[in-house]
Design an enzyme around this catalytic site. Structure first.
Site, PDB file in Angstrom:
ATOM      1  N   SER A 156      34.437  53.623  41.020  1.00 48.43           N
ATOM      2  CA  SER A 156      35.385  52.681  41.595  1.00 48.43           C
ATOM      3  C   SER A 156      35.125  52.518  43.106  1.00 48.43           C
ATOM      4  O   SER A 156      34.035  52.094  43.501  1.00 48.43           O
ATOM      5  CB  SER A 156      36.810  53.138  41.300  1.00 48.43           C
ATOM      6  OG  SER A 156      37.735  52.111  41.514  1.00 48.43           O
ATOM      7  N   ASP A 251      38.250  46.016  32.025  1.00 46.22           N
ATOM      8  CA  ASP A 251      38.444  46.463  33.407  1.00 46.22           C
ATOM      9  C   ASP A 251      38.413  45.245  34.314  1.00 46.22           C
ATOM     10  O   ASP A 251      37.487  44.423  34.226  1.00 46.22           O
ATOM     11  CB  ASP A 251      37.312  47.431  33.767  1.00 46.22           C
ATOM     12  CG  ASP A 251      37.379  47.965  35.191  1.00 46.22           C
ATOM     13  OD1 ASP A 251      38.311  47.613  35.935  1.00 46.22           O
ATOM     14  OD2 ASP A 251      36.480  48.746  35.560  1.00 46.22           O
ATOM     15  N   HIS A 281      39.136  50.897  32.960  1.00 47.57           N
ATOM     16  CA  HIS A 281      38.776  51.467  34.254  1.00 47.57           C
ATOM     17  C   HIS A 281      39.122  52.959  34.294  1.00 47.57           C
ATOM     18  O   HIS A 281      40.167  53.387  33.826  1.00 47.57           O
ATOM     19  CB  HIS A 281      39.535  50.729  35.362  1.00 47.57           C
ATOM     20  CG  HIS A 281      39.079  51.084  36.739  1.00 47.57           C
ATOM     21  ND1 HIS A 281      37.951  50.538  37.303  1.00 47.57           N
ATOM     22  CD2 HIS A 281      39.589  51.939  37.656  1.00 47.57           C
ATOM     23  CE1 HIS A 281      37.787  51.026  38.522  1.00 47.57           C
ATOM     24  NE2 HIS A 281      38.763  51.879  38.754  1.00 47.57           N
TER      25      HIS A 281
END
Length: 319
Positions: A156, A251, A281
């Protein structure tokens, strides 16, 4: 590469999201940065305490920096192992995330790769805005760059840092990075992509509002076209290190990750894309809780081992 599906979550992934929803935790954008950090801490208390592999060495260390020191954690799976080294940058929208919160996945990565893992606790926004996180990553890169095969890796927001470091190292003529491993990375402040529209409503761990909130706290608007903040804004992608990219189909960040993989490939960079259509995610770090996470850490670990072995052949002194 995992084929795309119809955007339906795997039952195990759905169960993980349902478990989080049952905690009644607010969205990250619902409050202050301190609220987001408390939300993250609360989510961690619901996890089993014994996640992650039992390995030979785990030690907290400090990396000297201009502002004092950067906290980090070092992992080695087996005594006397010489393999490569991985600098790992955790997720958390540049606003939250801790060494403890990503301890389990770093333990498993050390076991799966045979490499030394250095998990870097970079400074967080909004107290330390862009480019503080990149600068801390750069300091760590300089400190741990030697003849051994070296990778930058992150999930991320940490994937954003890893990608930015690869760009910066190329632009500065070094240090040499042998591999970049990007796990559903943040790469662009474009919130109008199809995956953001489709999965950004709040039912898939992070929302469109969360993404905007993260960017607002980390990067001032006039710097969002800077490639080190938004790697997809780079003018060229030639001469970057080979990449392993792991994406989640369900995601909001999926499409920017796919666009980055395509841009790297078109620039002649070797890209291994693993696109999990039925994951959301954050799935990669759920080791010990989600079977797919355990499987993917093992699969990515094998890919890293192969790349490091190839690098060691090219650079005999790294043996």
């Amino acid at each position: 590469m995992v084929d795309k599906g119809e955007g339906k979550l795997h039952p195990d992934m759905q169960a993980m999201l349902d478990r989080r929803a049952a905690l009644g935790l607010p969205g990250f954008a619902a409050g202050s940065p301190d609220d987001a950090r408390r939300t993250f801490a609360q989510s961690q208390t619901a996890l089993p305490p014994d996640r992650g592999a039992h390995i030979a060495l785990v030690e907290d260390i400090a990396i000297p920096a201009a502002h004092g020191a950067i906290a980090a954690r070092r992992y080695i799976a087996r005594p006397g192992a010489v393999g490569g080294r991985i600098l790992y940058f955790h997720g958390g929208g540049w606003v939250f995330g801790t060494l403890d919160g990503f301890d389990a996945v770093c333990r498993d990565l050390a076991q799966a790769t045979g490499a030394e893992i250095i998990s870097v606790d970079y400074r967080l926004a909004p107290e330390h805005r862009f480019p503080a996180a990149i600068d801390d990553g750069w300091t760590a890169l300089l400190a741990y760059s030697d003849a051994r095969p070296l990778a930058v890796m992150g999930d991320s927001a940490g994937g954003n840092i890893a990608a930015a470091l690869a760009l910066r190292a190329r632009d500065m003529g070094g240090p040499s990075i042998d591999l970049q491993i990007l796990l559903y990375p943040v790469l662009s402040p474009d919130f109008e992509r199809e995956s953001v529209t489709r999965y950004g409503g709040g039912d898939h761990f992070i929302s469109r509002a969360d993404l905007a909130w993260f960017w607002d706290h980390y990067v001032p608007g006039d710097q969002r076209t800077t490639p080190y903040a938004a790697p997809l804004a780079a003018e060229g992608f030639q001469s970057l290190p080979p990449a392993i990219m792991v994406l989640a189909g369900c995601d909001p960040l999926h499409d920017e990750g796919e666009a980055y993989a395509r841009a790297l490939d078109e620039a002649g960079v070797t890209v291994t894309l693993r696109d999990h259509a039925d994951m959301a995610h954050g799935f990669f770090t759920l080791v010990g809780l989600l079977k797919r996470a355990d499987e993917e850490v093992s699969a990515v670990g094998t890919l890293i081992r192969t790349q490091f072995a190839s690098t060691a052949v090219i650079q005999p002194e790294a043996r």
